[in-house]
Design an enzyme around this catalytic site. Structure first.
Site, short mmCIF file in Angstrom:
data_model
loop_
_atom_site.label_atom_id
_atom_site.label_comp_id
_atom_site.label_asym_id
_atom_site.label_seq_id
_atom_site.Cartn_x
_atom_site.Cartn_y
_atom_site.Cartn_z
N SER A 1 0.83 -1.15 -0.01
CA SER A 1 -0.08 0.06 0.08
C SER A 1 0.86 1.15 0.18
O SER A 1 1.96 1.23 0.51
CB SER A 1 -0.89 -0.05 1.18
OG SER A 1 -1.67 1.18 1.41
N TYR B 1 -1.60 0.39 10.95
CA TYR B 1 -1.89 -0.09 9.56
C TYR B 1 -0.46 0.41 8.58
O TYR B 1 -0.16 -0.59 7.92
CB TYR B 1 -2.96 0.65 8.83
CG TYR B 1 -3.46 0.18 7.50
CD1 TYR B 1 -3.70 -0.89 7.12
CD2 TYR B 1 -3.12 1.12 6.49
CE1 TYR B 1 -3.81 -1.53 5.86
CE2 TYR B 1 -3.29 0.64 4.86
CZ TYR B 1 -3.69 -0.32 4.79
OH TYR B 1 -3.97 -1.01 3.50
#
Ligand code: 8X3
Length: 253
Positions: free
Chosen positions: A140, A153
């Protein structure tokens, strides 16, 4: 490559995983589709079986015992896995580090980091025996830049970035390709999970610009998988045009 390759996809029941399963079925890959939700897996299997050979494995990537039992249960004809797509991953919550929810932290580290490791550990011996294979890890932009309230995250996706680089080094002698794809904003169930079912908050993330679609990422996965034998796409960051980095998005609201 003339022989059909077998691809195992984690998190295949929705979003990028599902779009990838559909695309690879159209391009003659045999598929092992994995996920938690058996009913969704079976439904997707029934659909894709019209195009290619498909089997399912249902397990939680964060559960070491379930992962190992699932791989033990694989029929011999599915044991040669040429392509592993480590797609399963989630964000849980978006809160400052000082008030973050510990269960959310556990879920992100367990699913995004440990899950990727457990599944890779099962698949790698076969690839090493064949002296070939291709691992694609879904990272990501959160694994390249930390952003406000992203903390754990982001850390989990930084770990995916580090593990991808490490895999490329450790598997260099075995002829195994290792690719990471790091998307920015892709419209999937991602934000709905992050915001624990709050549809208004989730849909606001994608308002005012055209986000990436799961199919856009599936397309890049297929691109990486179809390069000549001597080429590896090592690291790919992809944004919608409206996005400049993890935090700057041009929105017309
Ligand atoms: C998903 C992209 O920017 O929401 O990993 O973290 S972002």
């Amino acid at each position: 490559m003339s022989q059909k390759r077998t691809a195992l996809i984690t998190g295949a029941t929705s979003g990028i995983g599902e779009a990838t399963a559909r695309l690879l079925a159209d391009h003659s890959f045999r598929l092992i589709i994995c996920g938690r939700r058996k009913d969704r897996l079976e439904q997707l299997k029934r659909e894709l079986e019209l195009k290619t050979e498909v089997t399912t494995l249902s397990f939680e990537v964060r559960n070491k015992k379930e992962v190992s039992a699932a791989f033990q249960s694989l029929d011999d004809k599915w044991k040669q896995i040429d392509v592993l797509i480590n797609n399963a991953g989630n964000a849980h919550g978006l809160a400052p580090i000082q008030t973050g929810n510990v269960e959310d932290w556990d879920a992100m580290i367990d699913i995004n980091v440990k899950g990727l490791l457990y599944v890779s550990r099962e698949v790698l011996p076969g690839m090493i025996k064949m002296n070939q294979g291709h691992i694609i890890n879904l990272g990501s932009i959160a694994g390249k830049e930390a952003y406000p309230n992203g903390n754990v995250y982001c850390a989990s996706k930084f770990a995916v970035d580090a593990l991808t680089k490490s895999m490329r080094i450790d598997l260099n002698a075995n002829g195994i390709k290792v690719t990471a794809i790091h998307p920015g904003l892709v419209e999937t169930e991602f934000s709905l999970v992050r915001f624990k079912g709050d549809e208004e908050r989730a849909s606001a993330v994608y308002k005012g610009f055209e986000p990436l679609k799961p199919e856009d990422i599936a397309d890049l996965i297929l691109f990486a998988l179809t390069r000549p034998a001597h080429v590896v796409v090592a690291d790919l960051v992809v944004f919608p045009v409206a996005q400049a980095n993890a935090t700057i998005v041009k929105k017309d609201l």
